[in-house]
Design a protein around this motif. Structure first.
Motif, PDB file in Angstrom:
ATOM      1  N   LEU A 167       0.832  -1.204   0.000  1.00  0.00           N
ATOM      2  CA  LEU A 167       0.000   0.000   0.000  1.00  0.00           C
ATOM      3  C   LEU A 167       0.867   1.254   0.000  1.00  0.00           C
ATOM      4  O   LEU A 167       0.662   2.166  -0.804  1.00  0.00           O
ATOM      5  N   ALA A 168       1.824   1.310   0.914  1.00  0.00           N
ATOM      6  CA  ALA A 168       2.632   2.523   1.075  1.00  0.00           C
ATOM      7  C   ALA A 168       3.411   2.869  -0.196  1.00  0.00           C
ATOM      8  O   ALA A 168       3.631   4.041  -0.493  1.00  0.00           O
ATOM      9  N   LEU A 169       3.824   1.846  -0.957  1.00  0.00           N
ATOM     10  CA  LEU A 169       4.673   2.077  -2.120  1.00  0.00           C
ATOM     11  C   LEU A 169       3.900   2.170  -3.431  1.00  0.00           C
ATOM     12  O   LEU A 169       4.514   2.387  -4.483  1.00  0.00           O
ATOM     13  N   THR A 170       2.598   2.021  -3.406  1.00  0.00           N
ATOM     14  CA  THR A 170       1.827   2.202  -4.626  1.00  0.00           C
ATOM     15  C   THR A 170       1.894   3.673  -5.034  1.00  0.00           C
ATOM     16  O   THR A 170       1.606   4.554  -4.223  1.00  0.00           O
ATOM     17  N   PRO A 171       2.246   3.975  -6.275  1.00  0.00           N
ATOM     18  CA  PRO A 171       2.481   5.381  -6.655  1.00  0.00           C
ATOM     19  C   PRO A 171       1.308   6.302  -6.390  1.00  0.00           C
ATOM     20  O   PRO A 171       1.496   7.419  -5.877  1.00  0.00           O
ATOM     21  N   VAL A 172       0.094   5.891  -6.716  1.00  0.00           N
ATOM     22  CA  VAL A 172      -1.034   6.793  -6.528  1.00  0.00           C
ATOM     23  C   VAL A 172      -1.294   7.045  -5.047  1.00  0.00           C
ATOM     24  O   VAL A 172      -1.796   8.111  -4.668  1.00  0.00           O
ATOM     25  N   ALA A 173      -0.935   6.095  -4.178  1.00  0.00           N
ATOM     26  CA  ALA A 173      -1.048   6.338  -2.736  1.00  0.00           C
ATOM     27  C   ALA A 173      -0.013   7.357  -2.289  1.00  0.00           C
ATOM     28  O   ALA A 173      -0.309   8.251  -1.485  1.00  0.00           O
ATOM     29  N   ALA A 174       1.215   7.238  -2.808  1.00  0.00           N
ATOM     30  CA  ALA A 174       2.259   8.211  -2.473  1.00  0.00           C
ATOM     31  C   ALA A 174       1.895   9.602  -2.974  1.00  0.00           C
ATOM     32  O   ALA A 174       2.373  10.606  -2.432  1.00  0.00           O
ATOM     33  N   LEU A 175       1.052   9.682  -3.988  1.00  0.00           N
ATOM     34  CA  LEU A 175       0.584  10.974  -4.490  1.00  0.00           C
ATOM     35  C   LEU A 175      -0.543  11.531  -3.627  1.00  0.00           C
ATOM     36  O   LEU A 175      -0.463  12.652  -3.122  1.00  0.00           O
ATOM     37  N   MET A 176      -1.586  10.740  -3.417  1.00  0.00           N
ATOM     38  CA  MET A 176      -2.803  11.277  -2.820  1.00  0.00           C
ATOM     39  C   MET A 176      -2.743  11.389  -1.306  1.00  0.00           C
ATOM     40  O   MET A 176      -3.525  12.153  -0.717  1.00  0.00           O
ATOM     41  N   PHE A 177      -1.848  10.666  -0.653  1.00  0.00           N
ATOM     42  CA  PHE A 177      -1.675  10.860   0.784  1.00  0.00           C
ATOM     43  C   PHE A 177      -0.692  11.992   1.069  1.00  0.00           C
ATOM     44  O   PHE A 177      -0.288  12.184   2.217  1.00  0.00           O
ATOM     45  N   ARG A 178      -0.351  12.742   0.042  1.00  0.00           N
ATOM     46  CA  ARG A 178       0.441  13.969   0.170  1.00  0.00           C
ATOM     47  C   ARG A 178      -0.266  15.120  -0.534  1.00  0.00           C
ATOM     48  O   ARG A 178       0.343  16.140  -0.824  1.00  0.00           O
ATOM     49  N   PHE A 179      -1.544  14.947  -0.811  1.00  0.00           N
ATOM     50  CA  PHE A 179      -2.303  15.915  -1.605  1.00  0.00           C
ATOM     51  C   PHE A 179      -3.608  16.198  -0.884  1.00  0.00           C
ATOM     52  O   PHE A 179      -4.094  15.367  -0.110  1.00  0.00           O
ATOM     53  N   ASN A 180      -4.204  17.344  -1.132  1.00  0.00           N
ATOM     54  CA  ASN A 180      -5.335  17.769  -0.306  1.00  0.00           C
ATOM     55  C   ASN A 180      -6.702  17.537  -0.937  1.00  0.00           C
ATOM     56  O   ASN A 180      -7.662  18.226  -0.614  1.00  0.00           O
TER      57      ASN A 180
END
Length: 787
Positions: A208-221
């Motif tokens: 989960l943590a390394l999935t790219p879209v997760a790394a994007l959206m858990f740093r986006f508002n």
């Protein structure tokens, strides 16, 4: 309740059911509740019981009476239990879990403020909520409460509270999203760990943590981070509820769905049917009680999600802001229309365009219109594949395997239920995304990440335990090989991105697959060592591609409404050569014709020259310079296309010296010229709104730059009938609006209101334009130019 204390604790990571037989199941288990982990029925003659090896029973954490002494004891031991974990866990498990959470936090916090205001549409609402409790409650775009954002407000509340506590900044806006990401990793681990091994939970959390879209959206508002966290907690509650037919946990699930509705309306309910059916058919109690419990959960959902809706719908319209995104000032119509079934059908009144065929010169689409082709391969194609699809083939293989392996388990078996819960989530969401014809962005796929990660962790756990048996070793080897081959394909779409990595992943994955097949045939320590090395190599091959994309994502700032994770890929965006839309260094992603048809905009490279781009209403892509990139467009366009975005020219001529990026870079308020921001601040307290601008794309930049309320005429697209021309004239006559900022907005798109266009035309014909830097402004307190 009978606990599974008959199962001895073990320090081995992979307990063997032959060594630890399952506890007996009471005869009345299906009516009154099972033991913690009911065993599968006896095997038929001549047939094996693969599930006993794959998913042996495990001990539940003890559950006792909830008296004061018990709770006090639990509180006293909370620090110790937080560090130590379950009593039967090996000593390495809890430190490894906490290390995973720490590593996730470090990854997501890294370079966090490079995204600036990220999606300034929401950041402006956070700014408003940080100074006005009313604006925070309604999710207003401005502190004077003219109009709300086009979503319910729950996702804004943590950010607004953070801004109140820490002061408004990029960090205070985005930090809550990071914490939601860490919480989601913890929730996925906890859900998988309840039934499977600690290593399976850790693999799921890392995936989960390394999935790219997760790394994007858990740093986006955007609201998606909170939505995913709440749905993951709902999955955890569903698993807990099915263990003992717990009404309390089912009510918890209902509350999570209700809060998810207040986060992103009907998207919250995509997985609801699957969860409800799983409970209805698997809970260890009678049919009547199951239906009654589901009713309790439904009531909890309605209360948790409906109280805010009731307040808004019952309050007089004059006492609250206009409901952004709606055409009738109703949150219910917004929920079921623009944000609801319109996303499925493409019929979204006031939208920028949904279903249908691409405009002239654009590529023909298969049902998805301007948002990409629809179909079963949608989530694997173009740049969408690089967001989410790395482990999806493995997740689908392991879902089928898990359901087959548990096919003869009791209906109340927890392993079987876990595959049904996560598999239902994956299939319901993936099929909806694959075939919806309305607005669809790549980042929506973050809603699939917990299900993909959990299925990979659970399936890998079972196959690893049975790797010494050839059929299961073969399934494991095929899964590893397919994952490596698919990563090789995805990495090939970014030819210039770490070119050696794709070959390392392919070779490493294939070698690991062969070694896993061979390891089961080897005996003694040699076989164990070969299996361990092969397993670590397989894990590295499976996660290397998404990890590389995730690192690229966190090292790059992202801003605007349309953002993507990872590097630029061939065939990305929504048209040929569609650039890296949404990155700070990105451009408008080559849309194949907005409403009005026309040719595709040429791909821009790293924010440079985005091209002419026919297809906007009335003509070409406005050539004016845009905040957030470099050059807005070289070839300009006919007069009347769009009268200049913020900082652009009135006639759509060639832009000069802007910071382009189209819709991906319109919203960075820090790029508004300093002299414009200072002008807006002058005598700000005399006015309700220091300025008005068409569209939230335009408004947000100026509000964040000045810190003062700016009116967003027409809402996000400029197409909401939020204020008529007569109403605006009245506000001007009362001296409540100081400036009008030219440009921005799409006005009347997809059948929406033309009020904003009428206001803009009246202002331009009535007041004298003033150019400040590259921004066209009109002083509404000055005398009209015609007397």
């Amino acid at each position: 309740m009978t606990t599974s204390s008959s199962v001895p604790p073990t320090s081995e990571p992979w307990p063997d059911a032959a060594k630890y037989p399952p506890p007996a199941v009471p005869a009345d288990a299906s009516a009154s509740g099972p033991t913690d982990w009911p065993a599968p029925p006896p095997a038929e003659a001549g047939r094996e019981r693969p599930a006993e090896t794959l998913f042996p029973p495990v001990a539940l954490p003890p559950v006792g009476p909830k008296g004061p002494a018990t709770w006090a004891g639990r509180l006293r031991t909370l620090p110790g239990r937080t560090w130590r974990g379950r009593e039967d866990d090996p000593r390495w498990v809890r430190p490894a879990f906490l290390g995973l959470l720490l590593a996730t936090a470090v990854l997501y916090f890294w370079n966090l403020t490079a995204s600036g205001w990220a999606n300034a549409f929401y950041s402006a609402a956070v700014q408003a909520g940080s100074v006005s409790w009313k604006a925070m409650f309604f999710g207003s775009s401005d502190a004077a409460n003219f109009i709300t954002v086009d979503k319910p407000p729950l996702s804004l509340w943590p950010m607004a509270l953070s801004a109140r506590l820490l002061g408004l900044s990029s960090f205070s806006v985005l930090a809550p999203q990071v914490l939601m990401g860490v919480g989601t990793v913890a929730a996925v681990y906890a859900t998988v760990r309840r039934r499977f091994s600690a290593l399976g939970g850790l693999v799921a959390g890392a995936a989960l943590a390394l999935t790219p879209v997760a790394a994007l959206m858990f740093r986006f508002n955007n609201p998606d981070a909170l939505l995913v966290l709440l749905l993951t907690l709902a999955a955890y509650g569903t698993v807990r509820a099915t263990e003992t037919a717990s009404t309390r946990w089912l009510v918890f699930v209902g509350v999570m769905f209700g809060l998810a509705f207040l986060t992103k309306t009907l998207q919250a309910f995509l997985v609801l049917p699957a969860f409800a059916l799983v409970y209805l058919f698997t809970a260890p109690t009678g049919w009547g009680r199951r239906w009654l419990q589901l009713l309790y959960g439904t009531l909890a959902m309605v209360v948790a999600g409906g109280w805010w809706v009731a307040v808004v719908e019952l309050m007089p319209a004059s006492a609250r802001p206009y409901i952004g995104g709606s055409q009738d000032n109703s949150f219910l119509s917004l929920t079921f229309g623009y944000n609801g079934f319109g996303r499925i059908t493409g019929n979204e009144t006031g939208s920028v365009g949904g279903g249908g065929r691409a405009g002239g010169g654009g590529n023909p689409m298969n049902g998805g219109g301007r948002w990409g082709s629809t179909g079963l391969t949608r989530l694997f194609d173009g740049d969408i594949g690089g967001q989410i699809a790395w482990l999806m083939p493995a997740a689908l293989i392991l879902l089928v395997f898990g359901l087959w392996a548990t096919r003869r388990h009791a209906r109340t078996d927890s392993a079987r239920i876990a595959f049904q819960v996560w598999g239902g989530w994956l299939l319901c969401t993936a099929l909806t995304f694959s075939f919806m014809s309305g607005i669809f962005h790549q980042y929506y796929t973050v809603a699939l990440v917990p299900a993909v990660a959990a299925l990979v962790g659970m399936g890998a756990d079972g196959l690893w335990k049975a790797r010494h048996r050839l059929p299961y070793a073969a399934v494991l080897a095929v899964t590893v090989a397919v994952t490596a081959w698919w990563a090789f394909r995805l990495l090939g779409r970014s030819a210039e991105f770490v070119p050696w990595l794709r070959w390392a992943v392919l070779v490493g994955g294939l070698l690991a697959a062969v070694a896993l097949l061979a390891a089961g045939r080897l005996t003694g320590p040699v076989g164990g060592r070969v299996a361990a090395v092969a397993g670590l190599t397989a894990l590295a091959a499976g996660l290397a591609g998404p990890a590389a994309y995730a690192v690229d994502t966190v090292s790059t700032g992202h801003s605007g409404s349309i953002v993507t994770a990872g590097p630029q890929v061939q065939g990305g965006g929504f048209g040929p050569g569609g650039g890296r839309g949404g990155k700070v260094r990105g451009n408008f992603p080559g849309f194949p014709g907005f409403p009005g048809g026309g040719q595709n905009g040429r791909a821009g490279q790293d924010g440079q020259n985005g091209g002419a781009g026919n297809g906007f209403p009335g003509g070409a892509l406005p050539g004016g310079s845009l905040p957030g990139g470099r050059t807005g467009g070289q070839d300009g366009g006919q007069a009347g296309a769009f009268p200049g975005f913020p900082g652009g020219t009135d006639e759509g001529r060639a832009g000069r010296g802007g910071m382009g990026g189209g819709m991906g870079g319109l919203l960075d308020g820090a790029k508004v010229p300093a002299e414009v921001a200072e002008l807006l601040k002058q005598d700000a307290r005399k006015y309700t709104w220091v300025a008005a601008a068409v569209g939230s794309q335009n408004q947000a930049s100026y509000q964040l730059a000045s810190g003062e309320p700016v009116m967003a005429l027409g809402g996000f697209n400029g197409s909401d009938p939020s204020l008529s021309l007569d109403g605006f004239k009245k506000l001007v006559a009362e001296g409540r609006v100081h400036w009008f900022i030219g440009g921005g907005g799409m006005g009347g798109g997809m059948g929406g209101s033309s009020f904003s266009s009428e206001i803009a035309s009246w202002v331009e014909s009535t007041y004298t334009a003033k150019t400040v830097g590259s921004t066209t402004m009109y002083d509404l307190t000055a005398a009209p130019k015609n007397g």
